[in-house]
Scaffold this motif. Structure first.
Motif, short mmCIF file in Angstrom:
data_model
loop_
_atom_site.label_atom_id
_atom_site.label_comp_id
_atom_site.label_asym_id
_atom_site.label_seq_id
_atom_site.Cartn_x
_atom_site.Cartn_y
_atom_site.Cartn_z
N ARG A 86 0.96 -1.23 0.08
CA ARG A 86 0.03 0.28 0.26
C ARG A 86 0.27 1.10 0.11
NH1 ARG A 86 -3.57 -0.34 4.99
NH2 ARG A 86 -5.01 1.52 3.77
N LEU A 87 1.94 0.80 0.88
CA LEU A 87 2.81 2.88 0.43
C LEU A 87 4.05 2.30 -0.28
CD1 LEU A 87 3.95 4.68 2.12
CD2 LEU A 87 4.81 3.50 3.41
N GLN A 88 4.27 3.36 -1.15
CA GLN A 88 5.70 3.10 -2.48
C GLN A 88 5.96 4.39 -2.12
OE1 GLN A 88 5.67 0.53 -3.75
NE2 GLN A 88 4.66 -0.65 -3.57
N ILE A 89 7.08 4.20 -1.85
CA ILE A 89 8.22 5.30 -1.99
C ILE A 89 9.04 5.62 -3.81
CG2 ILE A 89 10.09 6.85 -0.63
CD1 ILE A 89 7.76 7.04 0.91
N LYS A 90 9.28 6.49 -3.61
CA LYS A 90 10.27 6.55 -4.89
C LYS A 90 10.90 7.68 -5.96
CE LYS A 90 6.34 7.51 -8.44
NZ LYS A 90 5.86 7.07 -9.66
N GLY A 91 11.49 7.90 -6.17
CA GLY A 91 12.26 9.34 -6.34
C GLY A 91 13.61 9.45 -7.24
N PHE A 92 14.47 10.45 -6.98
CA PHE A 92 15.49 10.34 -7.40
C PHE A 92 16.67 11.02 -6.82
CE2 PHE A 92 13.12 12.67 -10.70
CZ PHE A 92 13.89 14.53 -10.71
N ALA A 93 17.51 11.08 -6.98
CA ALA A 93 18.95 12.64 -6.71
C ALA A 93 19.94 12.62 -7.69
CB ALA A 93 20.36 11.78 -5.46
N ARG A 94 19.64 13.65 -7.65
CA ARG A 94 20.01 14.36 -8.98
C ARG A 94 21.82 15.40 -8.54
NH1 ARG A 94 16.34 17.39 -12.87
NH2 ARG A 94 15.81 15.82 -13.79
N ILE A 95 22.60 15.47 -9.62
CA ILE A 95 23.67 16.88 -9.56
C ILE A 95 23.91 16.92 -10.31
CG2 ILE A 95 26.46 16.28 -9.62
CD1 ILE A 95 24.81 14.85 -6.26
N ALA A 96 24.32 18.39 -10.84
CA ALA A 96 23.46 19.00 -11.91
C ALA A 96 24.74 19.78 -12.25
CB ALA A 96 22.20 19.23 -12.66
N TYR A 115 20.01 18.10 -5.79
CA TYR A 115 18.51 18.21 -5.95
C TYR A 115 18.40 16.20 -5.38
CZ TYR A 115 13.79 17.69 -8.02
OH TYR A 115 12.46 17.62 -8.15
N LEU A 116 16.75 16.90 -4.40
CA LEU A 116 16.01 15.31 -4.34
C LEU A 116 14.85 15.31 -4.37
CD1 LEU A 116 16.21 12.99 -3.01
CD2 LEU A 116 16.07 13.80 -0.73
#
Length: 430
Positions: A86-96, A115-116
């Motif tokens: 039921r619980l989903q965690i997602k995303g990304f970390a960025r270096i730019a 950036y996160l």
């Protein structure tokens, strides 16, 4: 003689009978002893069986308790699995890193160095899901700001300008359905079109969609309010999107603002709360398409038309700036798509865009805001690639060159110049 013989026989019989009785007595005692021994053995066996039965009862009780615990643990594990699903965690970390020579009232040399993006969704039931998004944006220590185009070291807490550096949850929304109508309600990033030219920004609002029977099309209705500081308008409208066959998809929309085309869009926070001139109009149309004519080649395009009023703006050195762009468009060609699960996969892309001058740096209605790269008053090309060096890692690099107009009051406002930008960034998805 006869009587004597009879008497003797009788006496002999009695004697033998008495002798037989005497001999039978020991045999009877032995049988009784054997029976008693058997009874004792049976009683001993019964006692042993009673002990074993008692032990089995205790063992059975333990097994029942263990089974109960096992069932409880199984239910708990199942509950945890269900909760995990039921619980989903997602995303990304960025270096730019950016190298950008833009000359306008926008933050520059400041694009999201680290950036996160953290997004979560929780399945409330079979129909509804609650969502949130948290962005943490860390700027360069020294940057150029929209406030008089001056270089500054940005503070952390003045007027909450940098809340997104603190990892707060900026957006929350719910998605679900009522019958055959899907709903998206709350605050989140939303886009209309393939290149976000019509609308691509954070907004408060609602979007409804439903499939059109016997087609591959979906009908939409929306009411959206941009959340950018100072803007006080909303847009309501309808849309249509889906596959129309032969590798062709379309996205079309019509939006109407809740202000007239000569009414203010709000107040300019960066300029002493002066009214924002209406640089959009009161109505806007979108026609977008994506076509896959041959294998691995994809063409994406958006065309937006508004009914804004044309104006001539002040500049310097005898120049003026024409704000008359009702037509905005972007066309992009992709070769392949990157696949985060396939190291070595890649994409090549090129884009041509024409974003007319706009007094408020708006594109379309409120489009192309998320990326921080494409601004009004720019017309030119982008050449880039995406590459997956490892699973769930994407490297994106592009170079942009465009004709632009200087907008800063530095003695050169209104001059034409070449806007060049190089960007490279690596996203680590989870």
């Amino acid at each position: 003689m006869i009587n004597q013989k009879k008497t003797a026989a009788i006496l002999l019989g009695l004697t033998m009978g008495l002798s037989g009785s005497v001999m039978a007595a020991p045999a009877a005692d032995t049988a009784d002893q054997d029976l008693a021994a058997r009874i004792a053995a049976i009683e001993a066996q019964q006692q042993e069986l009673t002990k074993q039965l008692s032990a089995l009862k205790k063992e059975n009780a333990k097994l029942k308790k263990t089974d109960k615990i096992a069932k409880s643990n199984k239910n708990a594990i199942q509950g945890l699995k269900e909760a995990q699903n039921r619980l989903q965690i997602k995303g990304f970390a960025r270096i730019a890193w950016d190298n950008d020579n833009i000359n306008a009232y926008v933050n520059r040399n400041d694009f999201r160095r680290s950036y996160l993006d953290l997004e979560g969704s929780y399945k409330v039931n079979d129909r509804w899901t609650a969502n949130f998004q948290c962005e943490t944006v860390q700027h360069y220590a020294k940057y150029v700001t929209a406030e008089k185009n001056s270089a500054k070291y940005h503070p952390k807490d003045i007027d909450h300008k940098y809340d997104n550096e603190h990892g707060t949850i900026q957006r929350a929304w719910v998605e679900g359905s009522i019958g055959k109508v899907n709903l998206d309600v709350g605050r989140r990033w939303r886009s209309l079109g393939y290149n976000f030219v019509f609308f691509g920004n954070e907004s408060d609002g609602i979007m409804l969609s439903t499939p059109i029977p016997k087609t591959k099309l979906t009908a939409k209705a929306f009411y959206l309010t941009p959340t950018d500081r100072g803007f006080h308008f909303s847009m309501r409208g309808v849309g249509l999107e889906g596959n129309v066959g032969h590798g062709l998809e379309i996205r079309a929309a019509y939006g109407k603002l809740n202000v007239g085309k000569n009414e203010s869009l709000g107040t300019n926070y960066w300029d002493n709360d002066q009214p924002y001139d209406n640089s959009i109009g009161s109505q806007a149309f979108l026609l977008g398409a994506m076509w896959n004519p041959v294998k691995n080649i994809f063409l994406l395009g958006d065309y937006v038309r508004t009914n804004r009023e044309s104006r001539v703006g002040a500049a310097e050195g005898g120049r003026t700036i024409n704000y008359d762009g009702r037509n905005t468009y972007a066309i992009q060609m992709n070769y392949r798509w990157p696949d985060l699960n396939s190291p070595g996969s890649f994409q090549l892309y090129t884009r041509y865009f024409n974003y007319p001058n706009n007094e408020n740096d708006l594109v379309g209605v409120f489009g192309d805001k998320q990326d921080g790269a494409f601004h009004s008053g720019n017309r030119g090309w982008v050449f880039g690639f995406k590459y997956v060096p490892a699973k769930n890692v994407e490297w994106d690099t592009f170079y942009m060159t465009a004709n632009a107009t200087k907008l800063v009051w530095d003695g050169h406002r209104g001059e034409k110049y070449r806007h060049n930008m190089l960007r490279t960034r690596v996203d680590f998805h989870f």
